[in-house]
Design a protein around this motif. Sequence first.
Motif, PDB file in Angstrom:
ATOM      1  N   ASP A  14      -0.642  -0.307  -4.740  1.00  0.00           N
ATOM      2  CA  ASP A  14      -2.028   0.178  -4.879  1.00  0.00           C
ATOM      3  C   ASP A  14      -2.017   1.728  -5.580  1.00  0.00           C
ATOM      4  O   ASP A  14      -2.815   2.002  -6.489  1.00  0.00           O
ATOM      5  N   HIS A  15      -1.060   2.428  -5.159  1.00  0.00           N
ATOM      6  CA  HIS A  15      -0.765   3.737  -5.506  1.00  0.00           C
ATOM      7  C   HIS A  15       0.387   4.227  -4.470  1.00  0.00           C
ATOM      8  O   HIS A  15       0.776   3.491  -3.737  1.00  0.00           O
ATOM      9  N   ASP A  67       0.957  -1.189  -0.077  1.00  0.00           N
ATOM     10  CA  ASP A  67      -0.075  -0.049   0.049  1.00  0.00           C
ATOM     11  C   ASP A  67       0.798   1.234   0.164  1.00  0.00           C
ATOM     12  O   ASP A  67       2.155   1.337   0.583  1.00  0.00           O
ATOM     13  N   THR A  68       0.555   2.063  -0.618  1.00  0.00           N
ATOM     14  CA  THR A  68       0.894   3.639  -0.581  1.00  0.00           C
ATOM     15  C   THR A  68       2.568   3.636  -0.794  1.00  0.00           C
ATOM     16  O   THR A  68       3.368   4.241  -0.232  1.00  0.00           O
ATOM     17  N   THR A  87      -7.063   2.968  -2.353  1.00  0.00           N
ATOM     18  CA  THR A  87      -6.877   1.527  -2.094  1.00  0.00           C
ATOM     19  C   THR A  87      -8.059   0.625  -2.685  1.00  0.00           C
ATOM     20  O   THR A  87      -7.389  -0.388  -3.316  1.00  0.00           O
TER      21      THR A  87
HETATM   22 ZN   LIG Z   1      -3.796   2.052  -0.593  1.00  0.00          ZN
END
Ligand SMILES: [Zn+2]
Length: 683
Positions: free
Chosen positions: A242-243, A43-44, A82
């Motif tokens: 996811d980003h 994530d992130t 997300t």
């Molecule tokens: Zn995320």
Amino acid sequence: MIAVRICLLASLLAVSACGGAPSSGTPSTAPPARPSILLVTLDTTRADAIGPEARGVDTPAFNALAARGRRFRQAYTTAPETLPSHSSMMTGLYPGGHGVHENARHLADTHPVVAARLKDAGYRTAAFVSSFILARRFGLARGFDVYDDTLPAGQVERSSRATTDQALAYLGQASAPLFLWVHYFDPHTPYAPDAAVAAQYAKTPYLGEIAAMDEQLGRLVQAFDAHTGRQGTPSAIIITSDHGEGLGDHGEPQHGNLLYQSTMHVPLVVVGPATAAAVVDEPVSTRRVFHTILEWAGLEPADRSRRSLGGGASLAEGGEVVLGEAMKPFLGYGWQPQIMAVEGRQKAILAGKTEVYDVIADPAEEKNLGAGANLSPALRKALDDYPVPSPEAARAPENLSDEARRNLASLGYVSASTPPVVRTDAPRPADMVALFDTLEKASGLFVQERYAQVIPLLEKILTADPYNLDAELRLATAYSSLGQNAKALAAFKRAATIAPRSPDVRTYLALHYARGKDWHQAVPLLERIVAETPERLPAVEALAVVRERQGRIEEAIALRQKIATLRAPTAADLVRLGQLAMQAQQTTLAIESFEGARSKVGPGFTHDVELGVLYLSARRFTDARTALDRVPPSHPEYPMALFKRAQVSVLLKEPDSAARIARARQHADGTTRELIARERLFQ
Ligand SMILES: [Zn+2]
């Protein structure tokens, strides 16, 4: 046609030596075994914060994987949030296709998902996720035999270490072929890396989170390789994020509001059977994770096999304009919808006006080539054809509990209370970056019902963006909750000017009246809203309360039963329904409700007196005895419990009934003294 630049790092012979998969590249007469597949989503995680080219951070585990497979240097997520992004990886669709444009929505059960396809084909499927954003309720659990979204008590995220521990325990006993998805959440705010790396990354705690996560990635991959080794199956791995995270680029501190490289450009490595180690510069979308996994499992339909990122075919055959969107500011505030399209080195962002960047020469996107840039017809068409969601349709009713809402707020995800007014002259999100922080803080404070603190922030938002219906309604609600009637009504009036036909404005005004001494003014408004939109939970709840005040108990009961179909009832809901049903002498419903509350609360349940009374009137004497025996002497209704228990004792012909009657008399209060005196059973 897009230029494809695959630089092979190794000859095929060398690849089979470094590939790590037992059967890769080895000719055999038997059909090749289906690989076990590991998908890791970080994530992130920014593309420039992990891997061999990252600066300021060491990520040896990721780098080792990158050396084994194809590293994509121009991979893009489909949306900088997300749930939408993961929904794309699981379905192969852009958000316009799967319909999840924001967090806290639900992926519809109608879309085929990769886990279900693999499960149907005989794979074991397991997922271990680390954030409430991906909890089972949001729709990604479909097709997984195991979906572990357990979080530490009272928390909304789980550390990569804890998630890895769970995944490793599962790997120890899993059969093959296996599809395993592991999601890590550490780099998401707040940036608080492990003590082990905190000192080293004191000035860059975000990178510290990534370094610590990379260590867990190493543990996971090692265990996965050991598993496939034991099972004798080939190994296939995809790792991506996811980003990314804004970290201040283009004024964006976190992610979700803009489409620049900091949040849209993501790391991506594909390690699979027959996948040569390479660095790929062609832009690709992470939605192709779906096609890649299906191809590995032998399930990819022929017309889509060109989209696999791991196959032997040239990527050019799957070549496409890569798309993305960031609809949160549009769906929340009515700002310009934002669409991204990437082809080769050219990236265009359409948001009110078109920005164009050469992301190879100018990865920081500092030089907007703008109208002067020569957009290819394919790129132009992709931007023009992209389906912009309707704010109403994108906000299908998601009746979240207060707890879920607070969980989302603590992660910084609170969606607007109302669909915005869409207008062509709306602001561009990129011009409103100064407001992002305030918007997020205000949302958090509002959900926590800290109304006095939220008012100045909402006033600030409305000064900058006077058509922000969500802010105006929240301001009205905040004033209303603080009892500032005149200011609340003024804000409602402004909201009605912004959106004359909005059912939300009417709903919130009705809730305002229902809250105060003018509650009778709420009645016709609520009646109309509930008649028109029976699923509108806040209005149904308010009408239930109003009906009680009016003494229209049967209607209040029907409304409370309706509420239970819209969202899972809490223990307090069930107690209230039980009390109303008791008042209306609906014994069966009352018993059901109190029993439901008791099963939720456990030993802390304080309504055994009511339950005892109800069982007695239903002639369920032994149940009545059990319930009444649970009432402690400290309970304010203890004299009533003793009286009822004595009645039960007589009816069950218990040997100590005389002693129980005496005890009820001895402890009688004003109410029970009279009842005991008149009780024929006691004579
Ligand atoms: Zn995320």
